[in-house]
Design a protein around this motif. Structure first.
Motif, PDB file in Angstrom:
ATOM      1  N   ASN A 128       7.967   6.931  -6.737  1.00 13.13           N
ATOM      2  CA  ASN A 128       6.191   7.058  -6.236  1.00 13.13           C
ATOM      3  C   ASN A 128       6.566   6.621  -4.522  1.00 13.13           C
ATOM      4  OD1 ASN A 128       3.238   7.130  -6.625  1.00 13.13           O
ATOM      5  ND2 ASN A 128       3.665   4.587  -6.837  1.00 13.13           N
ATOM      6  N   ILE A 129       7.538   6.989  -3.443  1.00 15.15           N
ATOM      7  CA  ILE A 129       7.415   6.848  -2.719  1.00 15.15           C
ATOM      8  C   ILE A 129       7.155   8.879  -2.248  1.00 15.15           C
ATOM      9  CG2 ILE A 129       8.555   6.210  -0.239  1.00 15.15           C
ATOM     10  CD1 ILE A 129      10.165   4.795  -2.116  1.00 15.15           C
ATOM     11  N   PRO A 130       5.829   9.764  -2.124  1.00 14.37           N
ATOM     12  CA  PRO A 130       5.544  10.469  -1.390  1.00 14.37           C
ATOM     13  C   PRO A 130       6.455  11.101  -0.399  1.00 14.37           C
ATOM     14  CG  PRO A 130       3.188   9.908  -1.443  1.00 14.37           C
ATOM     15  CD  PRO A 130       4.379   8.753  -2.182  1.00 14.37           C
ATOM     16  N   GLU A 131       7.041  11.968   0.491  1.00 16.53           N
ATOM     17  CA  GLU A 131       7.265  12.343   0.875  1.00 16.53           C
ATOM     18  C   GLU A 131       5.984  12.566   2.535  1.00 16.53           C
ATOM     19  OE1 GLU A 131       7.932  16.732   1.497  1.00 16.53           O
ATOM     20  OE2 GLU A 131       9.746  16.586   3.580  1.00 16.53           O
ATOM     21  N   PHE A 132       6.515  12.223   3.453  1.00 19.14           N
ATOM     22  CA  PHE A 132       5.201  11.250   4.507  1.00 19.14           C
ATOM     23  C   PHE A 132       5.136  10.011   4.643  1.00 19.14           C
ATOM     24  CE2 PHE A 132       5.141  15.861   5.029  1.00 19.14           C
ATOM     25  CZ  PHE A 132       6.478  16.472   5.967  1.00 19.14           C
ATOM     26  N   HIS A 133       4.978   9.003   3.184  1.00 22.24           N
ATOM     27  CA  HIS A 133       5.377   7.640   3.160  1.00 22.24           C
ATOM     28  C   HIS A 133       5.547   7.312   4.285  1.00 22.24           C
ATOM     29  CE1 HIS A 133       3.890   3.526   1.642  1.00 22.24           C
ATOM     30  NE2 HIS A 133       3.254   4.279   0.757  1.00 22.24           N
ATOM     31  N   PRO A 134       4.491   6.095   4.345  1.00 23.82           N
ATOM     32  CA  PRO A 134       5.309   5.692   5.778  1.00 23.82           C
ATOM     33  C   PRO A 134       6.379   4.439   5.373  1.00 23.82           C
ATOM     34  CG  PRO A 134       3.613   4.532   5.706  1.00 23.82           C
ATOM     35  CD  PRO A 134       3.796   6.000   4.885  1.00 23.82           C
ATOM     36  N   VAL A 135       6.983   4.291   4.149  1.00 25.02           N
ATOM     37  CA  VAL A 135       7.976   3.074   3.671  1.00 25.02           C
ATOM     38  C   VAL A 135       9.291   3.853   3.661  1.00 25.02           C
ATOM     39  CG1 VAL A 135       8.790   2.789   1.491  1.00 25.02           C
ATOM     40  CG2 VAL A 135       6.848   1.573   1.819  1.00 25.02           C
ATOM     41  N   MET A 183      13.863   2.886   5.459  1.00 30.34           N
ATOM     42  CA  MET A 183      14.586   3.350   4.273  1.00 30.34           C
ATOM     43  C   MET A 183      15.253   4.809   5.528  1.00 30.34           C
ATOM     44  SD  MET A 183      14.545   2.558   0.628  1.00 30.34           S
ATOM     45  CE  MET A 183      13.350   0.962  -0.191  1.00 30.34           C
ATOM     46  N   ASP A 184      15.443   4.822   6.336  1.00 26.08           N
ATOM     47  CA  ASP A 184      16.352   5.257   7.174  1.00 26.08           C
ATOM     48  C   ASP A 184      17.468   6.116   6.667  1.00 26.08           C
ATOM     49  OD1 ASP A 184      16.507   8.378   8.661  1.00 26.08           O
ATOM     50  OD2 ASP A 184      16.284   7.419  10.609  1.00 26.08           O
ATOM     51  N   THR A 185      18.335   7.265   6.694  1.00 23.96           N
ATOM     52  CA  THR A 185      19.367   7.226   5.825  1.00 23.96           C
ATOM     53  C   THR A 185      20.013   8.403   5.972  1.00 23.96           C
ATOM     54  OG1 THR A 185      21.214   6.474   3.920  1.00 23.96           O
ATOM     55  CG2 THR A 185      18.779   8.241   3.549  1.00 23.96           C
ATOM     56  N   PHE A 186      21.200   8.726   5.408  1.00 21.45           N
ATOM     57  CA  PHE A 186      22.614   9.368   5.963  1.00 21.45           C
ATOM     58  C   PHE A 186      21.600  10.573   4.790  1.00 21.45           C
ATOM     59  CE2 PHE A 186      24.342   5.055   7.139  1.00 21.45           C
ATOM     60  CZ  PHE A 186      24.808   6.288   8.062  1.00 21.45           C
ATOM     61  N   ARG A 197       9.858 -19.558  -5.585  1.00 18.44           N
ATOM     62  CA  ARG A 197       8.342 -19.421  -4.912  1.00 18.44           C
ATOM     63  C   ARG A 197       8.390 -17.829  -5.050  1.00 18.44           C
ATOM     64  NH1 ARG A 197       6.890 -21.045   1.073  1.00 18.44           N
ATOM     65  NH2 ARG A 197       8.064 -18.946   2.158  1.00 18.44           N
ATOM     66  N   PHE A 198       6.937 -17.246  -4.831  1.00 20.33           N
ATOM     67  CA  PHE A 198       6.644 -15.626  -4.947  1.00 20.33           C
ATOM     68  C   PHE A 198       5.655 -16.306  -4.048  1.00 20.33           C
ATOM     69  CE2 PHE A 198       7.919 -16.503  -9.235  1.00 20.33           C
ATOM     70  CZ  PHE A 198       9.027 -15.147  -9.600  1.00 20.33           C
ATOM     71  N   ARG A 199       6.061 -14.496  -2.396  1.00 20.48           N
ATOM     72  CA  ARG A 199       4.394 -14.400  -2.258  1.00 20.48           C
ATOM     73  C   ARG A 199       4.599 -13.121  -1.804  1.00 20.48           C
ATOM     74  NH1 ARG A 199       7.370 -13.694   2.505  1.00 20.48           N
ATOM     75  NH2 ARG A 199       9.146 -14.249   1.780  1.00 20.48           N
ATOM     76  N   PRO A 200       3.361 -12.290  -2.012  1.00 20.22           N
ATOM     77  CA  PRO A 200       2.500 -11.128  -2.042  1.00 20.22           C
ATOM     78  C   PRO A 200       2.944 -10.376  -0.983  1.00 20.22           C
ATOM     79  CG  PRO A 200       0.498 -12.505  -1.673  1.00 20.22           C
ATOM     80  CD  PRO A 200       2.102 -13.828  -1.698  1.00 20.22           C
ATOM     81  N   SER A 201       3.838  -9.202  -1.321  1.00 20.35           N
ATOM     82  CA  SER A 201       4.616  -8.157  -1.564  1.00 20.35           C
ATOM     83  C   SER A 201       3.699  -6.959  -1.383  1.00 20.35           C
ATOM     84  CB  SER A 201       6.088  -8.271  -1.033  1.00 20.35           C
ATOM     85  OG  SER A 201       6.132  -7.859  -0.184  1.00 20.35           O
ATOM     86  N   TYR A 202       4.962  -5.773  -0.532  1.00 17.35           N
ATOM     87  CA  TYR A 202       4.360  -4.503  -1.142  1.00 17.35           C
ATOM     88  C   TYR A 202       5.228  -3.619  -0.971  1.00 17.35           C
ATOM     89  CZ  TYR A 202       2.827   0.216  -0.898  1.00 17.35           C
ATOM     90  OH  TYR A 202       3.011   1.778  -1.590  1.00 17.35           O
ATOM     91  N   PHE A 203       5.674  -2.911  -2.146  1.00 14.47           N
ATOM     92  CA  PHE A 203       6.962  -1.246  -2.724  1.00 14.47           C
ATOM     93  C   PHE A 203       5.953  -0.959  -3.637  1.00 14.47           C
ATOM     94  CE2 PHE A 203       9.299  -5.716  -2.689  1.00 14.47           C
ATOM     95  CZ  PHE A 203      10.116  -5.318  -1.712  1.00 14.47           C
ATOM     96  N   PRO A 204       6.108   0.493  -3.211  1.00 14.73           N
ATOM     97  CA  PRO A 204       4.892   1.497  -3.438  1.00 14.73           C
ATOM     98  C   PRO A 204       5.167   1.504  -5.570  1.00 14.73           C
ATOM     99  CG  PRO A 204       6.670   2.461  -1.806  1.00 14.73           C
ATOM    100  CD  PRO A 204       7.170   0.660  -1.931  1.00 14.73           C
ATOM    101  N   PHE A 205       6.960   1.039  -5.721  1.00 19.75           N
ATOM    102  CA  PHE A 205       6.823   1.827  -7.507  1.00 19.75           C
ATOM    103  C   PHE A 205       6.887  -0.378  -7.798  1.00 19.75           C
ATOM    104  CE2 PHE A 205      11.137  -0.695  -5.589  1.00 19.75           C
ATOM    105  CZ  PHE A 205      11.529  -0.193  -4.240  1.00 19.75           C
ATOM    106  N   THR A 206       5.802  -0.695  -7.636  1.00 19.53           N
ATOM    107  CA  THR A 206       5.253  -2.195  -8.277  1.00 19.53           C
ATOM    108  C   THR A 206       4.447  -3.001  -7.921  1.00 19.53           C
ATOM    109  OG1 THR A 206       7.113  -3.899  -6.470  1.00 19.53           O
ATOM    110  CG2 THR A 206       7.817  -2.938  -8.979  1.00 19.53           C
ATOM    111  N   GLU A 207       3.533  -3.108  -8.841  1.00 20.49           N
ATOM    112  CA  GLU A 207       2.053  -3.725  -8.443  1.00 20.49           C
ATOM    113  C   GLU A 207       1.761  -4.593  -9.205  1.00 20.49           C
ATOM    114  OE1 GLU A 207      -0.117  -2.373  -6.153  1.00 20.49           O
ATOM    115  OE2 GLU A 207      -1.082  -3.818  -6.865  1.00 20.49           O
ATOM    116  N   PRO A 208       1.286  -5.343  -9.393  1.00 19.64           N
ATOM    117  CA  PRO A 208       1.818  -6.497  -7.736  1.00 19.64           C
ATOM    118  C   PRO A 208       3.382  -6.945  -7.527  1.00 19.64           C
ATOM    119  CG  PRO A 208       1.015  -8.125  -9.600  1.00 19.64           C
ATOM    120  CD  PRO A 208       1.262  -6.496  -9.933  1.00 19.64           C
TER     121      PRO A 208
END
Ligand code: DAH
Length: 380
Positions: free
Chosen positions: A167-174, A178-181, A277-288
């Motif tokens: 669920n991370i399409p091209e040009f998604h800011p996330v 994760m810049d890589t090789f 403890r849990f804190r709210p966060s964001y990942f494109p492949f999980t919700e919440p």
């Protein structure tokens, strides 16, 4: 053979029949071969030569004098023939021996033959498993004990598995984090892959997709492995590090199952007294999505270091951030033909190196990769 038979006449040796002659020479031949074998140097070879071929009193001269010259006419022919054969054979043997000694082969053989049993042996140090391996094992054991299986996937991935299907399409800011090789590889036909078609995976999460493609629910897997990012190396960053990804999908998996599983793991790994403890966060492949923290293991969650100073590890915050996790985003199920209406699940991704550093009090991630035996030996 009768000692020094060549110093006696045939009559004295009791040889009267021509059939007795050949065995007599055979004995001589055996003796000569044994003597020659004992000659390993130019010196001993020369002694042998004088002993057997010496003009005045060499064995051959005496055999000529005592056996041949004094032989009865009936025996003379047989003695003459055997003597010639013996002489020819002896000369050939000596020639071979001389060549061996001169080429140095004999010397080597004799030094090699000498085994010095008093020399101490070569001690070969026995290695041990790298701390990262040990921690992988520790964590795998915990999850295997509650029904997870361990799976692995490729380190060279396609952007589809590494990003799109998560669920991370091209040009998604996330993707910026994760810049890589990107790598080029030759396909089976020898052609190079298109630029951007392959990359070193930035996380072990792609194996979620690979697993769900292959397997119907329920799924409970963990994925240990190496991951790559274009991070500059410092005490907490490296271009390559290790992760364990986890995924559980089934009918009716709730957020409670998720928190219970994660807490169980953390208490097994760090000990029962840590708080979580849990804190709210964001990942494109999980919700919440959440960030998962533990109470600081260095100050016991007090925020205070020695003598009332602020704890340097949690900077007084009392908490240490451990890893990201969440309930699988329904969009992800769409990529693997899972029914998002009937299924639910959770996923998490933790940095192994970080978990090892926290538990074993290591303050520089680079220590894992420098192969300094003094460091490695501390974790036998
Ligand atoms: N893939 C994430 C990373 O490398 C970690 C992660 C976060 C994995 C949340 C998960 C997750 O499966 O649910 O930063």
């Amino acid at each position: 053979m009768a000692e020094n038979s060549h110093e006696k006449t045939l009559a004295a040796l009791g040889v009267t029949q021509s059939e007795q002659v050949a065995p007599l020479f055979a004995q001589l031949q055996t003796q000569a071969t044994a003597d020659l074998q004992a000659a390993h140097s130019a010196d001993t070879f020369e002694k042998f030569r004088v002993n057997w071929l010496g003009r005045k009193s060499g064995v051959l001269t005496l055999v000529g004098d005592n056996w041949l010259k004094l032989a009865t006419p009936e025996l003379k022919r047989a003695v003459g023939q055997e003597l010639n054969k013996f002489k020819a054979q002896l000369e050939a043997q000596m020639e071979a021996r001389r060549a061996a000694i001169e080429s140095g082969a004999e010397e080597t053989v004799s030094t090699k033959d000498r085994v010095d049993l008093s020399l101490p042996g070569v001690a070969r140090p026995i290695g041990s498993r790298h701390l990262i391996r040990q921690v992988f094992q520790e964590i795998e054991d915990i999850f295997v004990s509650i029904g997870f299986s361990v799976v692995q996937g490729p380190e060279i991935e396609t952007p589809y598995y590494n990003f799109e299907a998560l669920n991370i399409p091209e040009f998604h800011p996330v993707r910026d984090d994760m810049d890589t090789f990107y790598v080029e590889a030759a396909t089976e036909s020898g052609a190079k892959t298109a630029p951007g078609a392959l990359l070193l995976r930035t996380h072990t999460s792609p194996v979620q997709i690979r697993t769900m493609e292959k397997q119907k629910p329920p799924v409970r897997v963990i994925v240990p492995g190496k991951v790559y990012r274009r991070d500059n190396p410092d005490a907490t960053h490296s271009f390559m590090f290790h992760q364990i990804e986890g995924l559980a999908v089934d009918a009716d998996i709730t957020f409670c199952d998720f928190t219970g599983t994660i807490e169980y793991f953390v208490k097994q790994y760090f000990g029962p007294s840590v708080k979580t403890r849990f804190r709210p966060s964001y990942f494109p492949f999980t919700e919440p999505s959440v960030e998962f923290d533990v109470s600081c293991i260095f100050c016991g969650g007090s925020g205070c270091g020695a003598n009332g100073a602020t704890c340097g590890k949690c900077k007084g915050s009392q908490w240490i951030e451990l890893f990201g996790a969440g309930m699988v985003d329904p969009a992800v199920y769409g990529f693997v033909n899972y029914d998002a209406k009937k299924l639910s699940g959770f996923a998490f991704g933790m940095g192994m190196d970080r978990l090892a550093m926290l538990k074993y009090g290591i303050d520089d991630i680079q220590a894992f990769f420098q192969n300094d035996a003094r460091f490695l030996r501390q974790f036998p």
